[in-house]
Design a protein around this motif. Sequence first.
Motif, PDB file in Angstrom:
ATOM      1  N   HIS A 261       0.945  -0.608  -0.015  1.00  0.00           N
ATOM      2  CA  HIS A 261      -0.108  -0.343  -0.104  1.00  0.00           C
ATOM      3  C   HIS A 261       1.007   1.037  -0.261  1.00  0.00           C
TER       4      HIS A 261
ATOM      5  N   ASP B 202      -8.016  -2.192  -3.337  1.00  0.00           N
ATOM      6  CA  ASP B 202      -9.785  -3.001  -2.314  1.00  0.00           C
ATOM      7  C   ASP B 202     -10.021  -1.774  -1.414  1.00  0.00           C
ATOM      8  N   GLU B 203      -9.532  -0.476  -1.389  1.00  0.00           N
ATOM      9  CA  GLU B 203      -9.814   0.414   0.477  1.00  0.00           C
ATOM     10  C   GLU B 203     -10.484   1.664  -0.597  1.00  0.00           C
TER      11      GLU B 203
ATOM     12  N   HIS C 108      -6.920  -8.735  -0.954  1.00  0.00           N
ATOM     13  CA  HIS C 108      -6.191  -8.510   0.790  1.00  0.00           C
ATOM     14  C   HIS C 108      -7.393  -8.599   1.518  1.00  0.00           C
TER      15      HIS C 108
HETATM   16 ZN   LIG Z   1      -5.446  -4.214   0.988  1.00  0.00          ZN
END
Ligand SMILES: [Zn+2]
Length: 420
Positions: free
Chosen positions: A81, A181-182, A259
Amino acid sequence: MTTSISKYSMGIGDRFGLEGVAQLRAFQVAKEKGVTITPVWNKSNREHSLIGTRPEDVRAEADAAVRSCQWTGEHFVDADHIGLATVDRFLAASDFFTIDVADSIGKAASDVAIGKYVAEMQRFLGALSIPGIAAPVSVSAASLHEIAGKYLFAVEEAGRVYRHIAQQKGAGSFVTEVSFDEANTPQTPAELFFILAAAAREGIPVATVAPKFTGEFLKGIDYVGDIKRFAREFEEDLAVLEFAKQTFGLPASLKLSIHSGSDKFSLYPIMHRAIKKAGAGLHLKTAGTTWLEEVVGLAAADGEGLAFAKSLYRDAYGRYDEMAKPYLTVIAIDRAALPTPDQVDGWCAQEYVETLEHNQACQRFSIHFRQMVHISFRLAAERREPYLALLRSNRRSIESHVSDNIFKRHIGPLFLGIAT
Ligand SMILES: [Zn+2]
């Protein structure tokens, strides 16, 4: 020197850096059973700052574990990240970069860039059939504009980060993951397809891509959501990746990355069947559960280990808000369901272990207690010296929990199809 990674890989985190060998043993067991999975040690910038470690520490741990276990397969160290603001401290130690552009989603690319992108994507207008997806995806000019508005700038940003890394380290010397994914909302298969198109235009040799799926991927506990829907979405994403590789000339080894993948027990059999059926690869990224196994191992060792585990919980309970703050979107703790520290102090080793260890069949297991301990690793970092001393004096108990957790609960069901 490579930009690709083998078909199956798994990201493992190790907050305090002592479990590399125990972690790698789980991969060795898999290899003895005929399935090679590449270990990737991952640690994010946030985690480094919360614990006070550096990317070099992860590199040293990973390389030492590989030497000690005589692991002959590949292994990587993931700068997890990162973005332009945070990547530099990872450049020397990492050879896998997870470029996180979730914060750039929804920011507008220039009108010229959007115009060019939409023009190039015109060829997909209408009913787009993707082999493996039952119904054709309908693509309109409006939907193309919408996708470009939402994702084009983010992918351009990923390109900037990729080129920055390539300039410093040399293209071809690292693996690139792009993560969404965030994001606030999951990407549809169509969005994923056009995101990959944009990534190919940026010249990013994407090895793994981490979309956001429907449902909740909470830290250290099972998936919360509609499993059937996830299964369909996962299979469609596999189909999209395959089609995108052929259509845009992306790396043949491109695969999905999951993730917050630790302990998603209800999804592993589904993902196993789907990747086998499609002949696809997969990267499962986990992070924090090795820390939980350390606490399990200490509690199981009784004596001072159990006493430390109890006092850690007392601290965590009293500092709940502070512990929970960085994780509010990825935990679901019912505070009323948490045992009080006085109750926990009355537990024997077995009671502590059974409440914490992720065994859904056990009556005593509590997802609330587990999440509470999960997010409280900083308290152990505050008492680093006594904690590390306990980790060292309880090697056997801890290492068996660390290895078993990775092999039996994760690798076995996901990559080998062994039912738990
Ligand atoms: Zn992630």
